[in-house]
Design a protein around this motif. Structure first.
Motif, PDB file in Angstrom:
ATOM      1  N   GLU A 148     -14.867   5.285  -0.294  1.00  0.00           N
ATOM      2  CA  GLU A 148     -15.306   4.575   0.917  1.00  0.00           C
ATOM      3  C   GLU A 148     -15.661   3.118   0.632  1.00  0.00           C
ATOM      4  OE1 GLU A 148     -15.562   4.765   4.914  1.00  0.00           O
ATOM      5  OE2 GLU A 148     -15.426   6.611   3.758  1.00  0.00           O
ATOM      6  N   GLY A 149     -15.974   2.804  -0.631  1.00  0.00           N
ATOM      7  CA  GLY A 149     -16.356   1.436  -0.974  1.00  0.00           C
ATOM      8  C   GLY A 149     -15.193   0.476  -1.084  1.00  0.00           C
ATOM      9  N   LEU A 150     -13.972   0.988  -1.067  1.00  0.00           N
ATOM     10  CA  LEU A 150     -12.789   0.120  -1.172  1.00  0.00           C
ATOM     11  C   LEU A 150     -12.243  -0.183   0.208  1.00  0.00           C
ATOM     12  CD1 LEU A 150     -10.914   1.875  -4.141  1.00  0.00           C
ATOM     13  CD2 LEU A 150     -12.391  -0.144  -4.244  1.00  0.00           C
ATOM     14  N   ASN A 151     -11.730  -1.404   0.393  1.00  0.00           N
ATOM     15  CA  ASN A 151     -11.118  -1.760   1.675  1.00  0.00           C
ATOM     16  C   ASN A 151      -9.837  -2.564   1.505  1.00  0.00           C
ATOM     17  OD1 ASN A 151     -12.082  -4.238   0.868  1.00  0.00           O
ATOM     18  ND2 ASN A 151     -13.748  -4.289   2.356  1.00  0.00           N
ATOM     19  N   THR A 152      -9.278  -2.541   0.299  1.00  0.00           N
ATOM     20  CA  THR A 152      -8.037  -3.259   0.022  1.00  0.00           C
ATOM     21  C   THR A 152      -7.342  -2.608  -1.168  1.00  0.00           C
ATOM     22  OG1 THR A 152      -7.103  -5.403  -0.661  1.00  0.00           O
ATOM     23  CG2 THR A 152      -9.320  -4.887  -1.407  1.00  0.00           C
ATOM     24  N   LEU A 153      -6.052  -2.880  -1.314  1.00  0.00           N
ATOM     25  CA  LEU A 153      -5.270  -2.365  -2.448  1.00  0.00           C
ATOM     26  C   LEU A 153      -5.057  -3.453  -3.501  1.00  0.00           C
ATOM     27  CD1 LEU A 153      -2.538  -0.358  -0.473  1.00  0.00           C
ATOM     28  CD2 LEU A 153      -4.555   0.565  -1.624  1.00  0.00           C
ATOM     29  N   ILE A 154      -5.932  -4.447  -3.510  1.00  0.00           N
ATOM     30  CA  ILE A 154      -5.749  -5.597  -4.394  1.00  0.00           C
ATOM     31  C   ILE A 154      -5.708  -5.209  -5.863  1.00  0.00           C
ATOM     32  CG2 ILE A 154      -8.219  -6.084  -4.495  1.00  0.00           C
ATOM     33  CD1 ILE A 154      -5.327  -8.651  -4.533  1.00  0.00           C
ATOM     34  N   ASP A 155      -6.434  -4.149  -6.255  1.00  0.00           N
ATOM     35  CA  ASP A 155      -6.445  -3.747  -7.670  1.00  0.00           C
ATOM     36  C   ASP A 155      -5.060  -3.384  -8.177  1.00  0.00           C
ATOM     37  OD1 ASP A 155      -9.147  -4.144  -7.704  1.00  0.00           O
ATOM     38  OD2 ASP A 155      -9.687  -2.024  -7.549  1.00  0.00           O
ATOM     39  N   PHE A 156      -4.198  -2.919  -7.277  1.00  0.00           N
ATOM     40  CA  PHE A 156      -2.855  -2.497  -7.692  1.00  0.00           C
ATOM     41  C   PHE A 156      -1.901  -3.680  -7.841  1.00  0.00           C
ATOM     42  CE2 PHE A 156      -4.806   1.085  -5.465  1.00  0.00           C
ATOM     43  CZ  PHE A 156      -4.732   2.043  -6.459  1.00  0.00           C
ATOM     44  N   LYS A 157      -2.384  -4.866  -7.547  1.00  0.00           N
ATOM     45  CA  LYS A 157      -1.563  -6.059  -7.770  1.00  0.00           C
ATOM     46  C   LYS A 157      -1.464  -6.367  -9.251  1.00  0.00           C
ATOM     47  CE  LYS A 157      -1.274 -10.993  -6.622  1.00  0.00           C
ATOM     48  NZ  LYS A 157      -1.878 -12.115  -5.858  1.00  0.00           N
ATOM     49  N   TYR A 158      -2.507  -6.007  -9.993  1.00  0.00           N
ATOM     50  CA  TYR A 158      -2.577  -6.365 -11.406  1.00  0.00           C
ATOM     51  C   TYR A 158      -2.265  -5.195 -12.338  1.00  0.00           C
ATOM     52  CZ  TYR A 158      -5.035 -10.125  -9.058  1.00  0.00           C
ATOM     53  OH  TYR A 158      -5.346 -11.150  -8.207  1.00  0.00           O
ATOM     54  N   LYS A 159      -2.406  -3.988 -11.839  1.00  0.00           N
ATOM     55  CA  LYS A 159      -2.051  -2.822 -12.653  1.00  0.00           C
ATOM     56  C   LYS A 159      -1.127  -1.936 -11.844  1.00  0.00           C
ATOM     57  CE  LYS A 159      -3.857   0.984 -15.437  1.00  0.00           C
ATOM     58  NZ  LYS A 159      -5.025   1.731 -15.927  1.00  0.00           N
ATOM     59  N   LYS A 160       0.063  -1.694 -12.369  1.00  0.00           N
ATOM     60  CA  LYS A 160       1.073  -0.959 -11.615  1.00  0.00           C
ATOM     61  C   LYS A 160       1.518   0.334 -12.283  1.00  0.00           C
ATOM     62  CE  LYS A 160       2.891  -5.102  -9.363  1.00  0.00           C
ATOM     63  NZ  LYS A 160       2.462  -4.737  -8.015  1.00  0.00           N
ATOM     64  N   ASN A 161       1.163   0.530 -13.531  1.00  0.00           N
ATOM     65  CA  ASN A 161       1.575   1.730 -14.257  1.00  0.00           C
ATOM     66  C   ASN A 161       0.338   2.547 -14.653  1.00  0.00           C
ATOM     67  OD1 ASN A 161       4.578   1.383 -14.607  1.00  0.00           O
ATOM     68  ND2 ASN A 161       3.870  -0.551 -15.474  1.00  0.00           N
ATOM     69  N   PHE A 162       0.367   3.824 -14.304  1.00  0.00           N
ATOM     70  CA  PHE A 162      -0.768   4.703 -14.556  1.00  0.00           C
ATOM     71  C   PHE A 162      -0.270   5.960 -15.265  1.00  0.00           C
ATOM     72  CE2 PHE A 162      -1.752   2.019 -11.018  1.00  0.00           C
ATOM     73  CZ  PHE A 162      -3.091   1.708 -11.153  1.00  0.00           C
ATOM     74  N   LYS A 163      -0.944   6.328 -16.335  1.00  0.00           N
ATOM     75  CA  LYS A 163      -0.517   7.482 -17.125  1.00  0.00           C
ATOM     76  C   LYS A 163      -1.715   8.339 -17.493  1.00  0.00           C
ATOM     77  CE  LYS A 163       2.242   8.734 -21.189  1.00  0.00           C
ATOM     78  NZ  LYS A 163       3.009   8.211 -22.349  1.00  0.00           N
ATOM     79  N   ALA A 164      -1.631   9.622 -17.192  1.00  0.00           N
ATOM     80  CA  ALA A 164      -2.688  10.558 -17.553  1.00  0.00           C
ATOM     81  C   ALA A 164      -2.548  10.947 -19.023  1.00  0.00           C
ATOM     82  CB  ALA A 164      -2.641  11.794 -16.660  1.00  0.00           C
ATOM     83  N   GLN A 165      -3.603  11.501 -19.577  1.00  0.00           N
ATOM     84  CA  GLN A 165      -3.630  11.867 -20.995  1.00  0.00           C
ATOM     85  C   GLN A 165      -2.815  13.135 -21.238  1.00  0.00           C
ATOM     86  OE1 GLN A 165      -7.474  13.169 -22.546  1.00  0.00           O
ATOM     87  NE2 GLN A 165      -7.182  11.897 -24.350  1.00  0.00           N
ATOM     88  N   SER A 166      -2.087  13.143 -22.338  1.00  0.00           N
ATOM     89  CA  SER A 166      -1.309  14.327 -22.715  1.00  0.00           C
ATOM     90  C   SER A 166      -2.208  15.353 -23.390  1.00  0.00           C
ATOM     91  CB  SER A 166      -0.167  13.943 -23.657  1.00  0.00           C
ATOM     92  OG  SER A 166       0.786  13.143 -22.983  1.00  0.00           O
ATOM     93  N   GLY A 167      -1.778  16.625 -23.329  1.00  0.00           N
ATOM     94  CA  GLY A 167      -2.517  17.678 -24.012  1.00  0.00           C
ATOM     95  C   GLY A 167      -2.316  17.596 -25.516  1.00  0.00           C
ATOM     96  N   GLU A 168      -3.300  18.085 -26.261  1.00  0.00           N
ATOM     97  CA  GLU A 168      -3.177  18.073 -27.716  1.00  0.00           C
ATOM     98  C   GLU A 168      -2.326  19.248 -28.184  1.00  0.00           C
ATOM     99  OE1 GLU A 168      -7.053  18.096 -29.439  1.00  0.00           O
ATOM    100  OE2 GLU A 168      -7.547  16.055 -28.754  1.00  0.00           O
ATOM    101  N   ASP A 169      -1.703  19.086 -29.344  1.00  0.00           N
ATOM    102  CA  ASP A 169      -0.897  20.161 -29.921  1.00  0.00           C
ATOM    103  C   ASP A 169      -1.798  21.312 -30.367  1.00  0.00           C
ATOM    104  OD1 ASP A 169       1.309  18.574 -29.535  1.00  0.00           O
ATOM    105  OD2 ASP A 169       1.414  17.874 -31.620  1.00  0.00           O
TER     106      ASP A 169
END
Length: 425
Positions: A50-71
């Motif tokens: 609710e505290g956000l009102n713009t998508l400006i953060d995505f102007k500077y970061k466009k690639n998002f990757k979650a952490q892989s599981g460990e072996d």
């Protein structure tokens, strides 16, 4: 800075690989397999903030990757699951698959969460492949690859009422007079370059949100002027207040202005054009306007519209208009752009994938498919039992039958990614 659209790429974590291990202990000559399972890859989850009102953060970061599981590890120890990646977006954000154009989810509730890319499952350790006839399996399964998508994010302002009309007809002035909003006001077109929101308080505990949408012009539905950038922000509103300069001080006809804007709304979105409209005939304080207003009001009321004569500059008629809006809103249902899934957490699949593909390249039969990459990664090519397991997997999935249908002969070369082998029945 206001930004209401963005393109990003998300990738869920890969599952960890299963482990090949055998129990070793003093006085135990040949312990059984004890390779642990790989951990699950992290999901990519979108969450409303609710505290956000713009998508400006995505102007500077466009690639998002979650952490892989460990072996997986020895002694039946499973690998740790990868951490989920939570991406926070403003309320009112629509998420689309860029490739298919499919709307995946409409994020409209505070705290709403949605899994967009699911992490890969962890691979099984060699302990799972032991049988009475295969007591020392020298292979394990690789982890699954996490899903990944290219996405389009669009923020559509959430407001009960949208002010629409030509540029410079007084929409920003109305907003500033009826709420605590402080929009930029000046006497030139397109002063408002972003949607401005204001809360109108009628009585104790009774209020509504009103949005000053930047001015529309003829051709807006095709993207002319500010066009599509701002038409999207009136889609959510339950009620439109159509502001018209009834003084005609700029030389345009008030009736023609009204018809032009409605044509643009209709071209852009038929559902949007069907929203209830209240007409605010502004600039009644300008001398000589009364006669024009009378003719304008008579014409529009004959078409079924409720018309209010107001002066945003002097506050004339605004109180009556706001009370009428409040009473009208109480009779209207909420506007839902997308049919919502009832579950709190949803996994969306935007594309169906073929199990495998075969083509011939310079006489070599090339077989491709994500699951093949995983099975091949799980295969110990130096172990006979592991190779048998691999061949059974190919046969079960129909790869062998497909190769034979394409006319493969004994001794022909088959390539699966970086591995080549001779075909043998």
């Amino acid at each position: 800075m206001f930004k209401d659209s963005a393109r990003i790429h998300v990738k869920a974590g890969n599952g960890g690989n299963g482990c090949v291990s055998f129990h070793r202990e003093k006085y135990v000559a040949a312990g059984g397999p004890d390779g642990g399972d790989g951990g699950k890859g992290g999901d990519v989850i979108f969450e409303v903030d609710e505290g956000l009102n713009t998508l400006i953060d995505f102007k500077y970061k466009k690639n998002f990757k979650a952490q892989s599981g460990e072996d997986g590890g020895t002694s039946n120890c499973s690998g740790k699951n990868g951490a989920d990646l939570i991406i926070k977006v403003p309320r009112g954000t629509i998420i689309k698959d860029e490739v298919t154009g499919m709307v995946l989810v409409d994020m409209i509730k505070q705290g709403q969460r949605c899994v967009i890319a699911k992490g890969g499952k962890g691979g099984r350790g060699n302990q799972h492949f032991a049988t009475p006839t295969r007591q020392i399996p020298n292979f394990a399964k690789s982890g699954d690859i996490g899903e990944e998508y290219s996405l389009i994010l669009e923020m559509k302002v959430i407001a009960d009422v949208g002010l629409v009309g030509f540029p410079n007809v007084g929409k920003s002035t109305i907003l500033s007079m009826v709420s605590a909003a402080k929009p930029k006001i000046a006497n030139y077109h397109f002063t408002t370059l972003v949607p401005n929101l204001g809360v109108v308080k009628i009585d104790e505990g009774k209020s509504f949100v009103i949005a000053d949408i930047p001015g529309l012009i003829e051709g807006a539905s095709e993207g002319v002027g500010l066009g599509h950038e701002f038409l999207r922000h009136v889609e959510r509103t339950k009620l439109l207040v159509h502001v018209v300069d009834v003084s005609e001080i700029e030389g345009r006809s008030a009736i023609e202005d009204f018809e032009t804007i409605n044509k643009e709304l209709l071209r852009y979105n038929e559902l949007l054009a069907s929203r209830p409209q209240i007409v605010a005939a502004n600039k009644m304080d300008i001398p000589g306007t009364e006669e024009k207003y009378a003719a304008f009001k008579a014409e529009l009321e004959s078409r079924g519209y409720k018309v209010f004569g107001i002066s945003a500059a002097t506050n004339k008629g605004l109180k009556e208009l706001m009370y009428y809006i409040s009473n009208t809103l109480s009779t209207l249902p909420d506007t839902i752009l997308i049919d919502e899934n009832k579950d709190e957490e949803v996994v969306y699949t935007a594309k169906d994938e073929k199990p495998f593909d075969i083509h011939i390249d310079n006489g070599v039969y090339v077989v491709e498919g994500n699951w093949l990459r995983k099975v091949l990664g799980s295969t110990n090519l130096d172990n006979y039992e592991s190779l048998q397991y691999f061949q059974r997997a190919l046969k079960k999935k129909g790869v062998i039958a497909a190769l034979e249908e394409m006319g493969i002969q004994e001794g022909d070369t088959v390539r699966i990614y970086d591995t080549e082998f001779d075909y043998s029945k």
